[in-house]
Design an enzyme around this catalytic site. Structure first.
Site, PDB file in Angstrom:
ATOM      1  N   MET A 115      -9.593   7.462   8.523  1.00  0.00           N
ATOM      2  CA  MET A 115      -9.866   8.068   7.211  1.00  0.00           C
ATOM      3  C   MET A 115     -10.925   9.167   7.318  1.00  0.00           C
ATOM      4  SD  MET A 115      -9.978   4.411   5.174  1.00  0.00           S
ATOM      5  CE  MET A 115     -11.181   3.777   6.364  1.00  0.00           C
TER       6      MET A 115
ATOM      7  N   LYS B  50      -3.791   2.874  -2.399  1.00  0.00           N
ATOM      8  CA  LYS B  50      -5.100   3.504  -2.487  1.00  0.00           C
ATOM      9  C   LYS B  50      -5.133   4.620  -1.443  1.00  0.00           C
ATOM     10  CE  LYS B  50      -7.642  -0.216  -1.823  1.00  0.00           C
ATOM     11  NZ  LYS B  50      -6.639  -1.286  -1.783  1.00  0.00           N
TER      12      LYS B  50
ATOM     13  N   ASP C  37       0.817  -1.197   0.000  1.00  0.00           N
ATOM     14  CA  ASP C  37       0.000   0.000   0.000  1.00  0.00           C
ATOM     15  C   ASP C  37       0.857   1.257   0.000  1.00  0.00           C
ATOM     16  OD1 ASP C  37      -2.359  -1.350  -0.036  1.00  0.00           O
ATOM     17  OD2 ASP C  37      -2.772  -1.171   2.104  1.00  0.00           O
TER      18      ASP C  37
END
Length: 500
Positions: free
Chosen positions: A413, A298, A276
């Site tokens: 997030m 991502k 990642d």
């Protein structure tokens, strides 16, 4: 070795490491002596000499000991039935004739004249000598040892810092599984058969690479040697290799020292690593140098590799017989799309396993020095996603339950929805003065932590580096951080909306 990005672009980037240069200067050359049945001279009956004698006997040497008397430690050694037949005590000081037939010589001598005489005798007979604690008189030195015999790892600091060498040994000890000894013995048994049945260099290399992967990731069971030999014969017959394996590995929040030992071993056994965007370079440096690294990051608000493409890549690599590591920041099973990846791999009949990592919430608690479930302030802890697939605040959550003042809530997030998080929690009954923290780049050198109240959360998040991942904590426990002075860390400064 190349690092490859799968992020969408006109052309995949390939970043090559600089060409390896010739080996640099060595303070000493590491050599390994076969001492089985050889005569080794030991002069002195001290405690230090006893330790060296025990080490030499462990290597199979016949120790010729010259000493007028023995320390208590050496006497204990001599009383051991297992060692007695390997140590021959001459009850007088050494003489030059003692060097005859010796392979190496070790002494614990204080008198400078005697030290000089011992070294001269060694040179005259061509015997390398070691004088304990006198490195200027040593032709060879004893390093710290990691013993997985027949695998033996020696560590030397060239006498500059024995304590440093011991610290290095302890670190290596944690990385090398004890079962490596059993695998090494199996390798000795198999070497001849492999050489006879696998004629090409490429076939032999493939076999030993698979063998090495097993040695670092499993314990040999009954019949392990026979199974490996059958694998060897399968190669010769041209049968296609069986499917590989995918391991989902939690890389932790960034600091490489937060990796588990099992995670490090998986990285060092990988053929391909799909990692990642948030995985740190320090973590990747612990991987096997030959492993192919592929960025499949991502990040919210940025170009991203589609999950379908990642799934397809894992399937393709595993069916080609590769050992694939899917390296995810934090813990693979916490907001990491692991469920989708596991399902697609299982549907294709591909073996998949998971190695947990330290999730960002745990790293935040450690950095703040706060228990997320402090008994005086919280009855539960929740991990909540800060956005849904549309990038907005999730509308299918029980926000009234999340607004519990006796709970600690961690939002992952939530950078783009921080204002909405605060407004929604206040609307559902949580006091706007509730303590909160917002953390960026946890456990990394650029770590920043903002302390404030729920009403100021949006401004606090905007005050942090917008290029770093953000974690938000809401709950009474975060008021403890300010009371304990955690806002006075090297990365804090005053801010109008709180403390940074």
């Amino acid at each position: 070795m190349a690092s490859v990005s799968l992020l969408p672009s006109k052309k995949n980037e390939v970043v090559k490491r600089p060409t390896a240069r010739a080996i640099g200067p060595l303070a000493t050359l590491p050599l390994f002596f076969k001492l089985e049945g050889s005569h080794v001279l030991v002069a002195g009956g001290t405690k230090a000499a006893a330790w060296k004698a025990e080490l030499l006997v462990a290597a199979g040497a016949q120790v010729q000991l010259y000493a007028e008397s023995l320390s208590a430690e050496f006497q204990t050694l001599m009383n051991s039935d297992a060692l007695l037949e390997h140590i021959h005590w001459h009850r007088h000081k050494w003489t030059s004739l003692a060097f005859k037939d010796a392979v190496v010589a070790v002494a614990d001598i204080e008198n400078d004249d005697e030290v000089q005489a011992f070294c001269r005798a060694g040179r005259a007979f061509g015997v390398p000598v070691n004088v304990i604690d006198k490195p200027q008189h040593c032709v060879f030195r004893f390093g710290s040892i990691v013993n997985r015999s027949p695998v033996v790892i020696g560590i030397s600091s060239d006498g500059s810092s024995p304590i440093l060498a011991q610290a290095i040994r302890r670190r290596i000890e944690t990385l090398i599984p004890p079962s490596l000894s059993d695998w090494a013995r199996i390798a000795q048994d198999l070497r001849g058969q492999v050489s006879r049945h696998l004629r090409s260099k490429q076939q032999r290399r493939m076999f030993w690479e698979r063998f090495s992967d097993l040695a670092f990731t499993s314990v040999p069971g009954v019949g392990a040697a026979g199974k490996l030999f059958a694998d060897c014969r399968q190669q010769v017959s041209g049968i296609p290799p069986q499917s590989g394996h995918v391991t989902l590995v939690g890389a932790g929040p960034g600091d490489a020292e937060f990796l588990t030992l099992k995670a490090v071993r998986a990285l060092q056994a990988a053929d391909v690593i799909l990692y990642d965007d948030l995985v740190s370079d320090e973590v990747l440096e612990l991987a096997r140098r030959e492993a192919k690294r592929m960025l499949v990051g991502k990040r919210g608000g940025r170009k991203s590799c589609r999950q379908e493409d990642i799934n397809a890549m894992m399937i393709k690599l595993a069916k080609a017989g590769k050992n694939v590591v899917r390296l995810k920041s934090g813990d693979a099973m916490v907001f990491g799309r692991a469920g989708e990846e596991i399902t697609c791999l299982q549907d294709e009949g591909i073996a998949v396993s998971t190695i947990p990592g330290i999730t960002a919430a745990a790293a935040m608690a450690a950095s703040l020095g706060i228990s997320l479930t402090h008994r005086d302030h919280a009855r539960s802890v929740r991990f909540v996603t800060g956005h849904c697939r549309k990038g907005t605040l999730p509308d299918d959550l029980d926000w009234r339950a999340i607004a519990d003042p006796l709970a600690t809530t961690i939002f992952y997030m939530g950078r783009g929805t921080a204002d909405q998080i605060a407004e929604t929690l206040v609307a559902k009954g949580l006091d706007s003065s509730t303590p909160v923290v917002a953390c960026a780049a946890l456990s990394r050198p650029s770590e920043k932590i903002w302390h404030g109240s729920l009403g100021d959360l949006g401004a606090g998040v905007r005050a942090l580096d917008q290029n770093e991942p953000i974690l938000i904590g809401v709950g009474a426990v975060f008021g403890l951080g300010q009371k304990l002075g955690n806002a006075e860390s090297p990365n804090t400064e005053n801010a109008s909306s709180g403390q940074l």
